[in-house]
Design a protein around this motif. Structure first.
Motif, PDB file in Angstrom:
ATOM      1  N   LEU A   1       1.568   1.640   1.275  1.00  0.00           N
ATOM      2  CA  LEU A   1       2.401   0.778   0.521  1.00  0.00           C
ATOM      3  C   LEU A   1       4.020   1.450   0.744  1.00  0.00           C
TER       4      LEU A   1
ATOM      5  N   ASN B   1       5.108  -0.482   4.101  1.00  0.00           N
ATOM      6  CA  ASN B   1       4.878  -1.836   3.963  1.00  0.00           C
ATOM      7  C   ASN B   1       6.466  -2.605   3.673  1.00  0.00           C
TER       8      ASN B   1
ATOM      9  N   ALA C   1       6.219 -10.703  -5.659  1.00  0.00           N
ATOM     10  CA  ALA C   1       6.425  -9.349  -5.073  1.00  0.00           C
ATOM     11  C   ALA C   1       8.066  -9.087  -4.420  1.00  0.00           C
TER      12      ALA C   1
ATOM     13  N   THR D   1       6.796  -3.938   0.447  1.00  0.00           N
ATOM     14  CA  THR D   1       6.849  -3.097  -0.944  1.00  0.00           C
ATOM     15  C   THR D   1       7.590  -1.832  -0.918  1.00  0.00           C
TER      16      THR D   1
ATOM     17  N   ILE E   1       9.244   0.216  -4.027  1.00  0.00           N
ATOM     18  CA  ILE E   1       8.608   1.427  -4.496  1.00  0.00           C
ATOM     19  C   ILE E   1       9.639   2.539  -4.364  1.00  0.00           C
TER      20      ILE E   1
END
Length: 262
Positions: free
Chosen positions: A120, A123, A30, A126, A130
């Motif tokens: 998300l 976060n 990730a 992320t 995103i």
């Protein structure tokens, strides 16, 4: 007091270990889009090109993960139907049974703009991928309008009509978000059906709560639907929203029943 631990077969124990390994690799992976994004910032290319490159990296990572899941023996999967290539301006929908549903769709459908959970977007791990991929938060008050705008620009929007994972295969509590986007944009709809047998990684389940028997995931690509095939588009828009939501729920009920009942 004696602690009674149920006996595990070697295969079952290995799959629990494989699940842990896969999740660790997922967490490490990730971070890769973020590193790649920093590198992209140094290149003299426009924002649209950067967004497409980030989505390509995310797709490659998702393809790697789903293939790792199968190679490790954790789960197996098969693809059914004609996988779409080079589509644009479509609304992509899927039922939502597992934690990893989005991985499968992202792995096998190109140029996807996802509707993601608002959490998300806040976060720290992320947020950057995103934002750089141009995904839309499900907490955005202008979600429907933004999705319709992106579809008009040739992007494909991925949304799970249920909004969250269901508790059993035929629960299918569809919300109106997907239908609202479809009606407002008049976008063709690509239905994807995902079934996991026996069910795993469901809502409320821990990552290590793996079924005794290895799960098989079936991913079906159905034919593209035009809204006029589903409902009367001459009716008032608010009625179209409701009718299309009901139509899609019934469509998925029959499609999922055909898989889990076979």
């Amino acid at each position: 007091m004696l602690l009674i631990v149920p006996a595990l077969s070697v295969n079952h124990a290995w799959r629990i270990l494989a699940a842990g390994i896969c999740y660790i690799l997922f967490a490490i992976g990730a971070l890769l889009p973020g590193i790649y994004i920093f590198c992209l910032a140094l290149l003299p290319i426009d924002q649209a090109a950067k967004q497409r490159r980030v989505r390509n990296v995310i797709q490659s990572l998702c393809r790697f993960y789903v293939q790792l899941i199968q190679a490790s023996g954790l789960m197996s999967y098969s693809l059914e139907g004609e996988r779409p290539t080079a589509i644009s301006g479509h609304l992509v929908i899927s039922n939502h049974t597992m934690l990893i549903d989005a991985l499968f769709v992202l792995a096998y459908v190109e140029n996807l703009c996802c509707v993601v959970k608002a959490s998300l977007c806040h976060n720290p791990f992320t947020y950057l991928p995103i934002k750089s991929a141009g995904y839309i938060s499900n907490g955005d008050p202008a979600l429907v309008e933004r999705a319709a705008e992106k579809i008009a620009q040739g992007e494909n929007i991925l949304i799970f009509p249920e909004g969250t994972r269901n508790q059993y295969d035929l629960q299918l509590d569809f919300k109106r978000g997907a239908a609202n986007i479809a009606v407002l944009s008049n976008a063709p709809i690509l239905p994807i059906v995902l079934c996991c047998m026996p069910r795993a990684l469901g809502k409320g389940q821990k990552w290590y709560e793996i079924p005794k028997d290895k799960s098989k995931i079936i991913m079906q690509f159905h034919s593209v639907l035009q809204i006029a095939q589903c409902i009367d588009t001459a009716e008032p828009r608010t009625r179209q929203y409701r009718k299309l939501t009901e139509w899609l729920r019934d469509y998925y009920y029959k499609a999922v029943s055909a898989v889990v009942g076979s």
